[in-house]
Design a protein around this motif. Sequence first.
Motif, mmCIF file in Angstrom:
data_model
loop_
_atom_site.group_PDB
_atom_site.id
_atom_site.type_symbol
_atom_site.label_atom_id
_atom_site.label_comp_id
_atom_site.label_asym_id
_atom_site.label_seq_id
_atom_site.Cartn_x
_atom_site.Cartn_y
_atom_site.Cartn_z
ATOM 1 N N THR A 1 0.832 -1.203 0.000
ATOM 2 C CA THR A 1 0.000 0.000 0.000
ATOM 3 C C THR A 1 0.863 1.247 0.000
ATOM 4 O OG1 THR A 1 -1.694 -1.184 1.239
ATOM 5 C CG2 THR A 1 -1.861 1.214 1.190
ATOM 6 N N ARG B 1 -3.123 3.561 -1.905
ATOM 7 C CA ARG B 1 -3.415 2.698 -3.053
ATOM 8 C C ARG B 1 -2.522 1.456 -3.040
ATOM 9 N NH1 ARG B 1 -3.984 6.964 -8.146
ATOM 10 N NH2 ARG B 1 -5.766 8.136 -7.313
ATOM 11 N N THR C 1 0.450 -5.711 -5.903
ATOM 12 C CA THR C 1 -0.094 -6.765 -5.027
ATOM 13 C C THR C 1 -0.628 -7.945 -5.829
ATOM 14 O OG1 THR C 1 -2.271 -5.711 -4.991
ATOM 15 C CG2 THR C 1 -0.719 -5.086 -3.254
ATOM 16 N N PHE C 2 -0.940 -7.736 -7.114
ATOM 17 C CA PHE C 2 -1.419 -8.792 -8.006
ATOM 18 C C PHE C 2 -2.648 -9.498 -7.437
ATOM 19 C CE2 PHE C 2 3.240 -8.490 -8.296
ATOM 20 C CZ PHE C 2 3.348 -7.998 -9.587
ATOM 21 N N GLY C 3 -3.476 -8.727 -6.729
ATOM 22 C CA GLY C 3 -4.709 -9.275 -6.174
ATOM 23 C C GLY C 3 -4.512 -10.097 -4.911
ATOM 24 N N ASN C 4 -3.297 -10.177 -4.422
ATOM 25 C CA ASN C 4 -3.004 -10.948 -3.201
ATOM 26 C C ASN C 4 -3.007 -9.998 -1.998
ATOM 27 O OD1 ASN C 4 -1.977 -12.525 -1.136
ATOM 28 N ND2 ASN C 4 -0.353 -13.426 -2.369
ATOM 29 N N HIS C 5 -3.983 -10.173 -1.100
ATOM 30 C CA HIS C 5 -4.109 -9.264 0.046
ATOM 31 C C HIS C 5 -2.974 -9.425 1.054
ATOM 32 C CE1 HIS C 5 -7.902 -7.594 -1.200
ATOM 33 N NE2 HIS C 5 -8.434 -8.808 -1.354
ATOM 34 N N ASP D 1 -0.674 -6.546 0.748
ATOM 35 C CA ASP D 1 -1.165 -5.187 0.993
ATOM 36 C C ASP D 1 -0.187 -4.366 1.831
ATOM 37 O OD1 ASP D 1 -3.401 -5.601 -0.495
ATOM 38 O OD2 ASP D 1 -4.748 -5.964 1.194
#
Length: 501
Positions: free
Chosen positions: A171, A177, A181-185, A188
Motif C-alpha cells: 500500500t 493505493r 499486489t497482483f490481487g493478493n491481500h 497489501d
Amino acid sequence: MNFIINIVCMSFAVFYGIIFGAIPGLTSSVAVALLIPLTFGMDPTLAINVLIAVYVGGVSGGLISAILLRIPGTPSSIMTTFDGYPMAQSGRAGIALGLAIISSFIGGIFSSVMLLFLSPLLAKITIAFSPFDYFGITVFSLSLVSMLIDGNPIKGLIATLLGILFSFFGTSPIDGRARFTFGNHDLDNGFNVITVIIGVFAISEMLSQVGNISQKNRKAIEFSKKGGFFPKLKEMKYLARTFLRSSAIGTIIGILPGLSGPEAALISYSQAKRTSKEPEKFGKGSMEGLAASESSNNAVSGGALIPMLALGIPGNAVTAIIMGGLTLHGVEVGPLLFGANPELIRNIIIGIFVANVLMLVIESFAIKGFVKILAIPKYFLYPLIIVFCVVGVSSVNNRSFDCWGMLFFGILGYVLEKNKYPLGPLILGFILGSIIELNFRRSVMAFGSLSSILVNNVFRAGTVFLILAVIIPILNARYNKRAKERNDVLNAAKADIDQGE
C-alpha cells in the motif's frame, strides 16, 4: 539492597536482549514489547532502565549471528556481516567478536554522554528538519552504497534498484493505493524487512552451503586461538578515530526520527572506507569496517532516546515501544520532563551507562561460548538455523505468507550471489527506498512540484545532502581510478625490476 535488585534485573534484561538480537527475526522491538507486561509492578525508574537494557542488549546481540553465520540478527547488523564473517572464515572469530563487543560498548557510552549533555539542544535542532531534509539525507545515504562496491558497479546499482523496487510493493504510504499486489491481500502491507533480510542473507547462504556438506566437509570453520579473543592495544589505538567518528555519526542519525541503525552503519562504514589507509581490505575482513559498523549502530540506541525524552518524539520503533511503556507507568515524556522530574532523567542516563557496561561484561564472558558455535558440524547447524529463521519470520505477523516470502528472497539472493551481484546494496535499497518515497511525496504535497521544492529549499540541509549525493560518488570514482593507475604503474615498475634481476 535496591541497587543489587536493579543490577540483577538489568543484567537479566541485557542477557534477554542479547539472545533476542542474536536469533534472526527476533529483534529488540519484539524483545522490548514482550517484556513490558513484566514491568508493571516495578518502580518507574527501574522499569524504564530494564526496557532500555533490553534495547541495548538487543542491538548488540545482532553481531553474534552476523559474524559467525553471516546472518544479521537485526537490521542494524547488516554492515557487520561485510567484515565480521570474513574474519570468522579466516579463523579470527574470537578477535572479530571481541572487537565488535568493544565497538558496541564505545558507541553506547558515547551516545550516553551526548544524551547527558546535549539532549535538549540536539532535539531542538532536529525538530526543525522537514521531509525534504530527510529525503536529502536518505538519498545521500543510498549514494554511499556505490563506495562499498569493489566489483562491477553496474551490478551493484542493479541490486540497489532491485531493493528499491521491492520496497514499493504494498500500500502506498500517502494515498493508500495498492501497488504490485497482483490481487493478493497478503501483499497489501508489502514485504517485511525481517523477511527480506533473513531470506537474502540466511536462506541464500544455506542454499549456497548445502551442496558443500559432503562426507569430507562436515566440519565447521576452524577457529584459531593464536590471536586470542580481543584485539591488541596497538590495534585499538589505530581504531580510535574510527570509534569516535562512527559513534558521532550513529548518535546524530539516532536523533533523527525515522532513521536508524542500518543508515548509521552504512554512512559510518562508507566514511571509514573513504578515510582508511587500506580501503582494499574492506569487505574482506577489515577491522576498521567492523568497528565502524558496530560502534555506529549501538550509538543509535542512545541517540534515539534524545528526541523521545526531550520532545516526546520516538526516534525509532523501539523507542516508540519504550515510550508506550513509560506512559503505562504514568511518565509523560517531553520538554517538561527535564524540569518536572530531573531525578528521573538522571537515573535514566545512569541506567544507560550501566546497561552498556553490563552488555560488555556479559558478552565478554560469553565470547568463548559464542565461538563454540563454529564447532557444531554443518549438517546439524544448518537445519537448526533454518528452524530459527522460520520461527523468527513467522513471529513478526503470525502468517505463513512471510515464510514463503523468505524462501522467495532466499532463492533470489542465491541466484544473485551466484552471478556475483552484491547482496548488501539490495537490502540497503529496500530499507531506504520506502523512506525516500515517503519524504519525497510529503515534500511534493507541501510545495506542489519538484521545481518548487528546490526553489524553496535552496539553503536547507536537504539540498546540501542532495549535492553531496552527486559529488561524493563522482569524487570517489575518480580517486579509485587514479589509485588503480598508480598501482598499475608500481606493479609494472616492480615487474621490470624483477626481470632485470
